[in-house]
Design a protein around this motif. Structure first.
Motif, PDB file in Angstrom:
ATOM      1  N   TRP A  39       5.599 -12.316   9.930  1.00 44.27           N
ATOM      2  CA  TRP A  39       4.288 -12.448   9.469  1.00 44.27           C
ATOM      3  C   TRP A  39       3.295 -13.285   9.927  1.00 44.27           C
ATOM      4  N   ALA A  40       3.835 -14.355  10.636  1.00 44.16           N
ATOM      5  CA  ALA A  40       2.854 -15.604  11.329  1.00 44.16           C
ATOM      6  C   ALA A  40       2.437 -14.858  12.520  1.00 44.16           C
ATOM      7  N   GLU A  41       2.942 -13.695  12.956  1.00 43.54           N
ATOM      8  CA  GLU A  41       2.566 -13.343  14.414  1.00 43.54           C
ATOM      9  C   GLU A  41       0.886 -12.807  14.229  1.00 43.54           C
ATOM     10  N   PRO A  42       0.245 -12.826  15.619  1.00 49.53           N
ATOM     11  CA  PRO A  42      -1.172 -12.587  15.329  1.00 49.53           C
ATOM     12  C   PRO A  42      -1.704 -11.087  15.472  1.00 49.53           C
ATOM     13  N   ARG A  47      -3.136  -6.411   4.859  1.00 52.84           N
ATOM     14  CA  ARG A  47      -3.258  -4.758   4.452  1.00 52.84           C
ATOM     15  C   ARG A  47      -1.746  -4.196   4.948  1.00 52.84           C
ATOM     16  N   GLN A  48      -1.237  -4.567   5.912  1.00 54.50           N
ATOM     17  CA  GLN A  48       0.009  -4.123   6.472  1.00 54.50           C
ATOM     18  C   GLN A  48       1.245  -4.546   5.461  1.00 54.50           C
ATOM     19  N   PHE A  49       1.297  -5.830   4.978  1.00 51.71           N
ATOM     20  CA  PHE A  49       2.316  -6.384   4.310  1.00 51.71           C
ATOM     21  C   PHE A  49       2.238  -5.701   3.003  1.00 51.71           C
ATOM     22  N   ALA A  50       1.050  -5.433   2.596  1.00 46.53           N
ATOM     23  CA  ALA A  50       1.036  -4.855   1.063  1.00 46.53           C
ATOM     24  C   ALA A  50       1.588  -3.587   1.114  1.00 46.53           C
ATOM     25  N   PHE A  51       1.259  -2.452   2.163  1.00 47.38           N
ATOM     26  CA  PHE A  51       1.771  -1.595   2.568  1.00 47.38           C
ATOM     27  C   PHE A  51       3.284  -1.214   2.765  1.00 47.38           C
ATOM     28  N   SER A  53       5.326  -3.574   1.494  1.00 48.99           N
ATOM     29  CA  SER A  53       5.943  -4.036   0.217  1.00 48.99           C
ATOM     30  C   SER A  53       6.047  -2.794  -0.835  1.00 48.99           C
ATOM     31  N   GLU A  54       4.968  -2.010  -0.882  1.00 49.54           N
ATOM     32  CA  GLU A  54       4.815  -0.835  -1.499  1.00 49.54           C
ATOM     33  C   GLU A  54       6.131   0.321  -1.007  1.00 49.54           C
ATOM     34  N   SER A  55       6.163   0.369   0.241  1.00 51.31           N
ATOM     35  CA  SER A  55       7.258   1.227   0.735  1.00 51.31           C
ATOM     36  C   SER A  55       8.597   0.756   0.444  1.00 51.31           C
ATOM     37  N   VAL A  56       8.755  -0.551   0.444  1.00 51.32           N
ATOM     38  CA  VAL A  56      10.270  -1.053   0.205  1.00 51.32           C
ATOM     39  C   VAL A  56      10.613  -0.849  -1.276  1.00 51.32           C
ATOM     40  N   ALA A  57       9.640  -1.059  -2.067  1.00 49.32           N
ATOM     41  CA  ALA A  57       9.897  -0.658  -3.432  1.00 49.32           C
ATOM     42  C   ALA A  57      10.333   0.664  -3.635  1.00 49.32           C
ATOM     43  N   ASP A  58       9.593   1.655  -3.025  1.00 46.38           N
ATOM     44  CA  ASP A  58       9.586   2.933  -3.020  1.00 46.38           C
ATOM     45  C   ASP A  58      11.168   3.291  -2.435  1.00 46.38           C
ATOM     46  N   LEU A  59      11.306   2.534  -1.237  1.00 45.38           N
ATOM     47  CA  LEU A  59      12.803   2.788  -0.914  1.00 45.38           C
ATOM     48  C   LEU A  59      13.801   2.420  -1.662  1.00 45.38           C
ATOM     49  N   ASP A 176      -5.669  -9.491   2.672  1.00 45.83           N
ATOM     50  CA  ASP A 176      -7.139  -9.250   3.177  1.00 45.83           C
ATOM     51  C   ASP A 176      -7.689  -8.218   2.455  1.00 45.83           C
ATOM     52  N   HIS A 177      -8.959  -8.363   2.541  1.00 42.82           N
ATOM     53  CA  HIS A 177      -9.754  -7.207   1.620  1.00 42.82           C
ATOM     54  C   HIS A 177      -9.738  -5.851   2.167  1.00 42.82           C
ATOM     55  N   CYS A 178      -9.197  -4.934   1.576  1.00 51.86           N
ATOM     56  CA  CYS A 178      -9.031  -3.596   2.359  1.00 51.86           C
ATOM     57  C   CYS A 178      -9.203  -2.634   1.045  1.00 51.86           C
ATOM     58  N   PRO A 179     -10.286  -2.588   0.405  1.00 54.36           N
ATOM     59  CA  PRO A 179     -10.450  -1.959  -0.835  1.00 54.36           C
ATOM     60  C   PRO A 179      -9.983  -0.244  -0.818  1.00 54.36           C
ATOM     61  N   GLU A 180      -9.992   0.259   0.195  1.00 60.78           N
ATOM     62  CA  GLU A 180      -9.738   1.756   0.473  1.00 60.78           C
ATOM     63  C   GLU A 180      -8.569   2.141   1.268  1.00 60.78           C
ATOM     64  N   ARG A 181      -7.745   0.968   1.210  1.00 61.10           N
ATOM     65  CA  ARG A 181      -6.407   1.208   1.868  1.00 61.10           C
ATOM     66  C   ARG A 181      -5.475   2.289   1.548  1.00 61.10           C
ATOM     67  N   GLN A 182      -4.732   2.983   2.060  1.00 63.99           N
ATOM     68  CA  GLN A 182      -3.849   3.970   1.526  1.00 63.99           C
ATOM     69  C   GLN A 182      -2.359   3.401   1.178  1.00 63.99           C
ATOM     70  N   LEU A 183      -1.962   3.793   0.176  1.00 66.07           N
ATOM     71  CA  LEU A 183      -0.846   3.222  -0.575  1.00 66.07           C
ATOM     72  C   LEU A 183       0.177   3.603   0.239  1.00 66.07           C
ATOM     73  N   GLY A 184       1.400   2.677   0.137  1.00 69.94           N
ATOM     74  CA  GLY A 184       2.715   2.774   0.877  1.00 69.94           C
ATOM     75  C   GLY A 184       3.785   3.665  -0.141  1.00 69.94           C
TER      76      GLY A 184
END
Length: 494
Positions: A39-42, A47-51, A53-59, A176-184
């Motif tokens: 997660w330190a990579e460029p 937004r990917q981390f949030a998606f 995290s939601e997917s891992v919780a679902d798993l 990061d600010h991504c208000p309309e991001r799809q949920l994981g």
């Protein structure tokens, strides 16, 4: 004997070959590791981390329904695995193969070294049509289709599990600010798949090119496929089943959808076969051709180029984490040709913006749209024409570039031509569109001359070009025609 089942980009229990294999061996310790170094990579983002995290919780919920408890840890995978080995006597590691970025490739090699050094058997299983250690593209399409026709792997019932405490997971990257991001998560994935196959996909073939209509007509499954909330096989088979139920334009749309799924595996295979694609031009003649004009790049990133449709697409992407394929191609091509920016920097920005960032698709596509492969058609999009073609009523452009609210329709895509342009709180174009295209065309075609260029291009084609009939290969096509391309052919566009 306990097996560690290491989840990566496969956050589901349905059609999960690694889970089925591990459960058949005995007790299973399901593991997901949040890796701070990754997660330190460029190329990654909040937004990917949030998606994820939601997917891992679902798993975790999915696993609990079959009697297994997910262990979530934070740290280096090798350190986590070594701790679990010493505390639980584990001698088997099971996972799916992964076609990731350069960092995950290096990490997997480190895990392989650890496993050999500690006497741990690491079994990696395929979960897609991507084939490890492929000797050439001849026959690849047939093998890929055969994999997708196989029955989906059954979810184990009453699997034996090993329960290990989990770590608390901190925020490993700045949000990061991504208000309309799809949920994981798989539940969201199934909802998107069901909606597409039931209704939204009816106009997919005709509506996928416009960002306005594509927002609903496209499947919107890309982030769920990227993180493995759905398997490619289950999506392809669900699409094929629906295809048999419909006719007319519906059937044509689903045929196009199947073709896109095939192209997805095709491009991932490129990065699997050539990991250096992330950092080096596929054809070496293009190395060093472009530079990095920071002012131009930042204007492009912020959606402040003075080209309304380009800016609308970039702002839309920032807010949603998604953009339809044709517009992804356009914004990358404009950055590479009109602004003459190196694809490595602009590609990193887009990677961070896409919630559905899939390295195996992203980097081959980034190079293809930048004209650095040596085999693809050079496609220099006219961003003004694209605006008129894809947003003829200006609805999309006006929504995302509200500074142009008062501009008459006939000047919307070229507001600098309006007599009141100076009154706008909107910049003029940072380049002359026509002149920049002429310059780029001259430069890019100037490289493509000479036998040395053609000889290397032929090698690129032999290793990476599609062997399929240009009409398409689909999961329900049982007799795909195979054809080796002429090395002089350039039309392998997605």
């Amino acid at each position: 004997m306990t097996s560690i089942l290491w989840f990566k980009r496969d956050l589901r229990v349905v059609d999960h070959p690694a889970l089925a294999f591990a459960a058949a061996q005995g007790p299973v310790l399901p593991l997901y590791v949040f890796e701070p170094e990754y997660w330190a990579e460029p190329d990654v983002s909040g937004r990917q981390f949030a998606f994820l995290s939601e997917s891992v919780a679902d798993l975790r919920e999915q696993l609990s329904r079959i009697g297994l408890t997910l262990c979530v840890r934070v740290g280096s995978v090798c350190a986590v695995l070594e701790h679990l080995r010493t505390t639980h006597g584990v001698t088997r590691l099971v996972s799916h193969e992964e076609t990731g970025n350069a960092w995950t490739y290096t990490r997997d090699r480190a895990v392989a070294d650890w496993a050999r050094g500690q006497g741990v058997t690491w079994t990696e299983l395929a979960q897609s049509g991507v084939i490890r250690r492929l000797n050439g593209r001849d026959g690849w399409a047939k093998a890929r289709n055969a994999f997708l026709r196989q029955d989906q792997v059954t979810v184990p019932e009453n699997a034996q599990g090993v329960t290990v405490p989990s770590d608390d997971v901190p925020a490993l990257i700045q949000p990061d600010h991504c208000p309309e991001r799809q949920l994981g998560g798989r539940q969201m994935a199934l909802s998107a798949l069901g909606g597409f196959l039931a209704e939204r996909g009816r106009t997919y073939r005709g509506d996928m090119s416009s960002p306005l209509s594509g927002e609903t007509a496209c499947s919107r499954l890309s982030p769920y496929l990227a993180f493995g909330c759905l398997s490619g096989r289950e999506v392809a088979q669900a699409g094929a089943a629906r295809q048999r139920e419909v006719s007319g334009d519906w059937a044509k749309s689903l045929k196009s959808f199947q073709s896109r799924l095939a192209w997805r595996d095709h491009f991932m295979q490129k990065l699997e076969d050539e990991p250096q694609l992330e950092t080096r031009c596929l054809h070496s003649a293009y190395d060093g051709l472009r530079g990095d004009d920071r002012a131009r790049r930042e204007a492009w990133e912020k959606g402040e180029t003075g080209m309304p449709f380009v800016d609308a697409c970039m702002r839309y992407l920032a807010a949603t984490g998604w953009l339809n394929f044709r517009m992804r191609s356009m914004v990358m091509a404009v950055a590479s040709y009109h602004f003459w920016l190196d694809w490595r920097q602009t590609g990193l920005h887009l990677a961070r913006q896409f919630t559905d960032y899939e390295p195996g698709i992203h980097w081959p596509q980034t190079q293809m749209q930048s004209g650095t492969t040596g085999m693809n058609t050079i496609r220099i999009y006219n961003p003004i024409k694209q605006g008129w073609d894809q947003d003829p009523k200006g609805v999309f452009t006006r929504k995302w570039v509200p500074e142009l609210a008062d501009v008459p329709d006939k000047y919307l895509q070229e507001p600098w031509r309006w007599e009141r342009a100076a009154s706008l709180a909107y910049p003029g174009p940072i380049v002359d569109v026509a002149e920049a295209a002429r310059h780029a065309r001259s430069k890019i075609y100037g490289v493509r001359k000479g036998q040395t260029f053609r000889d290397e291009a032929a090698k690129v084609i032999d290793k990476h070009a599609s062997r399929k009939d240009p009409q398409g290969h689909f999961v329900n096509d049982r007799s795909p025609r195979q054809k080796r391309p002429d090395p002089r052919q350039r039309a392998f566009d997605f």
